[in-house]
Design a protein around this motif. Structure first.
Motif, PDB file in Angstrom:
ATOM      1  N   CYS A 291      10.636  -3.181  -1.571  1.00  0.00           N
ATOM      2  CA  CYS A 291      10.909  -3.092  -3.007  1.00  0.00           C
ATOM      3  C   CYS A 291       9.895  -3.927  -3.799  1.00  0.00           C
ATOM      4  O   CYS A 291       9.401  -3.497  -4.844  1.00  0.00           O
ATOM      5  CB  CYS A 291      12.333  -3.570  -3.325  1.00  0.00           C
ATOM      6  SG  CYS A 291      13.625  -2.403  -2.877  1.00  0.00           S
ATOM      7  N   GLY A 292       9.587  -5.120  -3.286  1.00  0.00           N
ATOM      8  CA  GLY A 292       8.592  -5.963  -3.946  1.00  0.00           C
ATOM      9  C   GLY A 292       7.221  -5.308  -3.942  1.00  0.00           C
ATOM     10  O   GLY A 292       6.496  -5.360  -4.954  1.00  0.00           O
ATOM     11  N   SER A 293       6.840  -4.669  -2.848  1.00  0.00           N
ATOM     12  CA  SER A 293       5.545  -3.980  -2.776  1.00  0.00           C
ATOM     13  C   SER A 293       5.487  -2.804  -3.749  1.00  0.00           C
ATOM     14  O   SER A 293       4.476  -2.585  -4.420  1.00  0.00           O
ATOM     15  CB  SER A 293       5.292  -3.483  -1.356  1.00  0.00           C
ATOM     16  OG  SER A 293       5.200  -4.557  -0.469  1.00  0.00           O
ATOM     17  N   LEU A 294       6.570  -2.045  -3.816  1.00  0.00           N
ATOM     18  CA  LEU A 294       6.612  -0.915  -4.749  1.00  0.00           C
ATOM     19  C   LEU A 294       6.558  -1.395  -6.193  1.00  0.00           C
ATOM     20  O   LEU A 294       5.898  -0.771  -7.037  1.00  0.00           O
ATOM     21  CB  LEU A 294       7.870  -0.077  -4.499  1.00  0.00           C
ATOM     22  CG  LEU A 294       7.876   0.682  -3.172  1.00  0.00           C
ATOM     23  CD1 LEU A 294       9.262   1.243  -2.884  1.00  0.00           C
ATOM     24  CD2 LEU A 294       6.830   1.783  -3.169  1.00  0.00           C
ATOM     25  N   LEU A 295       7.231  -2.484  -6.487  1.00  0.00           N
ATOM     26  CA  LEU A 295       7.192  -3.044  -7.835  1.00  0.00           C
ATOM     27  C   LEU A 295       5.762  -3.414  -8.221  1.00  0.00           C
ATOM     28  O   LEU A 295       5.313  -3.129  -9.340  1.00  0.00           O
ATOM     29  CB  LEU A 295       8.115  -4.267  -7.929  1.00  0.00           C
ATOM     30  CG  LEU A 295       8.109  -5.016  -9.262  1.00  0.00           C
ATOM     31  CD1 LEU A 295       8.473  -4.102 -10.419  1.00  0.00           C
ATOM     32  CD2 LEU A 295       9.062  -6.204  -9.177  1.00  0.00           C
ATOM     33  N   LYS A 296       5.029  -4.017  -7.297  1.00  0.00           N
ATOM     34  CA  LYS A 296       3.628  -4.373  -7.574  1.00  0.00           C
ATOM     35  C   LYS A 296       2.788  -3.130  -7.866  1.00  0.00           C
ATOM     36  O   LYS A 296       1.909  -3.151  -8.731  1.00  0.00           O
ATOM     37  CB  LYS A 296       3.035  -5.160  -6.412  1.00  0.00           C
ATOM     38  CG  LYS A 296       3.565  -6.571  -6.326  1.00  0.00           C
ATOM     39  CD  LYS A 296       3.001  -7.311  -5.134  1.00  0.00           C
ATOM     40  CE  LYS A 296       3.675  -8.671  -5.030  1.00  0.00           C
ATOM     41  NZ  LYS A 296       3.315  -9.377  -3.816  1.00  0.00           N
ATOM     42  N   LYS A 297       3.065  -2.033  -7.166  1.00  0.00           N
ATOM     43  CA  LYS A 297       2.344  -0.790  -7.431  1.00  0.00           C
ATOM     44  C   LYS A 297       2.635  -0.275  -8.835  1.00  0.00           C
ATOM     45  O   LYS A 297       1.730   0.184  -9.536  1.00  0.00           O
ATOM     46  CB  LYS A 297       2.690   0.272  -6.388  1.00  0.00           C
ATOM     47  CG  LYS A 297       2.070   0.004  -5.040  1.00  0.00           C
ATOM     48  CD  LYS A 297       2.375   1.108  -4.063  1.00  0.00           C
ATOM     49  CE  LYS A 297       1.718   0.777  -2.734  1.00  0.00           C
ATOM     50  NZ  LYS A 297       1.923   1.819  -1.742  1.00  0.00           N
ATOM     51  N   PHE A 298       3.903  -0.344  -9.238  1.00  0.00           N
ATOM     52  CA  PHE A 298       4.245   0.072 -10.599  1.00  0.00           C
ATOM     53  C   PHE A 298       3.562  -0.829 -11.627  1.00  0.00           C
ATOM     54  O   PHE A 298       3.074  -0.346 -12.645  1.00  0.00           O
ATOM     55  CB  PHE A 298       5.765   0.051 -10.812  1.00  0.00           C
ATOM     56  CG  PHE A 298       6.461   1.288 -10.318  1.00  0.00           C
ATOM     57  CD1 PHE A 298       6.276   2.511 -10.947  1.00  0.00           C
ATOM     58  CD2 PHE A 298       7.316   1.226  -9.237  1.00  0.00           C
ATOM     59  CE1 PHE A 298       6.927   3.653 -10.500  1.00  0.00           C
ATOM     60  CE2 PHE A 298       7.972   2.358  -8.776  1.00  0.00           C
ATOM     61  CZ  PHE A 298       7.776   3.580  -9.414  1.00  0.00           C
ATOM     62  N   GLU A 299       3.524  -2.117 -11.356  1.00  0.00           N
ATOM     63  CA  GLU A 299       2.886  -3.051 -12.285  1.00  0.00           C
ATOM     64  C   GLU A 299       1.389  -2.763 -12.430  1.00  0.00           C
ATOM     65  O   GLU A 299       0.838  -2.903 -13.513  1.00  0.00           O
ATOM     66  CB  GLU A 299       3.105  -4.493 -11.825  1.00  0.00           C
ATOM     67  CG  GLU A 299       4.525  -4.962 -11.983  1.00  0.00           C
ATOM     68  CD  GLU A 299       4.777  -6.341 -11.410  1.00  0.00           C
ATOM     69  OE1 GLU A 299       5.632  -7.043 -11.969  1.00  0.00           O
ATOM     70  OE2 GLU A 299       4.117  -6.723 -10.407  1.00  0.00           O
ATOM     71  N   ARG A 300       0.749  -2.380 -11.327  1.00  0.00           N
ATOM     72  CA  ARG A 300      -0.686  -2.074 -11.369  1.00  0.00           C
ATOM     73  C   ARG A 300      -0.960  -0.653 -11.856  1.00  0.00           C
ATOM     74  O   ARG A 300      -2.112  -0.275 -12.056  1.00  0.00           O
ATOM     75  CB  ARG A 300      -1.316  -2.267  -9.989  1.00  0.00           C
ATOM     76  CG  ARG A 300      -1.372  -3.711  -9.541  1.00  0.00           C
ATOM     77  CD  ARG A 300      -2.220  -3.900  -8.290  1.00  0.00           C
ATOM     78  NE  ARG A 300      -1.984  -2.922  -7.249  1.00  0.00           N
ATOM     79  CZ  ARG A 300      -1.224  -3.109  -6.172  1.00  0.00           C
ATOM     80  NH1 ARG A 300      -0.604  -4.262  -5.990  1.00  0.00           N
ATOM     81  NH2 ARG A 300      -1.075  -2.159  -5.273  1.00  0.00           N
TER      82      ARG A 300
END
Length: 142
Positions: A100-109
């Motif tokens: 979930c944290g990795s996916l959140l970073k993708k959305f942020e970028r």
């Protein structure tokens, strides 16, 4: 020991509430049209992920403490088979949390490549993990 068990349950329930809700935010983010304002959803997701992480730590610590208190012997730890399986599922839950944290970073970028259908299915994973864990703890099948 009952106090520790009660706190473990409270932190687990709270942590899983976040694990159930964060992917729903991902569904909404994936449905946004390119160029649409997503800052509010990202802010919610960031805050929820941080809060979930703060809940996960005591949940895991209290769980490990319970395991140590209940299954330690002078010869070492003697855990039943169902507990080994439960711990495997706990590791999977921690992996899901990290994902979930990795996916959140993708959305942020702004580099998310997956659609809302993926996140709808992704949202079902913690339900299955929780179901397996509860069955192992309550039924103790082996």
């Amino acid at each position: 020991m009952l106090w520790i068990k009660a706190l473990h349950i409270v932190f687990i329930v709270s942590w899983f509430a976040g694990l159930f809700y964060l992917p729903r935010i991902f569904v909404n983010l994936a449905m946004e049209q390119p160029g649409a304002t997503t800052e509010r959803l990202l802010l919610m997701a960031r805050k929820l992920y941080r809060f979930m992480t703060m809940l996960a730590v005591p949940a895991v610590v209290f769980g490990l403490l319970l395991t140590w208190m209940q299954y330690r012997t002078p010869q070492g730890m003697t855990m039943p088979g169902w507990l080994h399986a439960k711990l495997l599922f706990v590791v999977l839950v921690l992996g899901y949390h990290h994902a979930c944290g990795s996916l959140l970073k993708k959305f942020e970028r702004g580099v998310n490549k997956r659609g809302d259908k993926f996140y709808r299915w992704f949202n079902e994973v913690p339900v299955l993990l929780l179901l397996a864990i509860v069955i192992l703890v309550v039924v103790k099948p082996f």
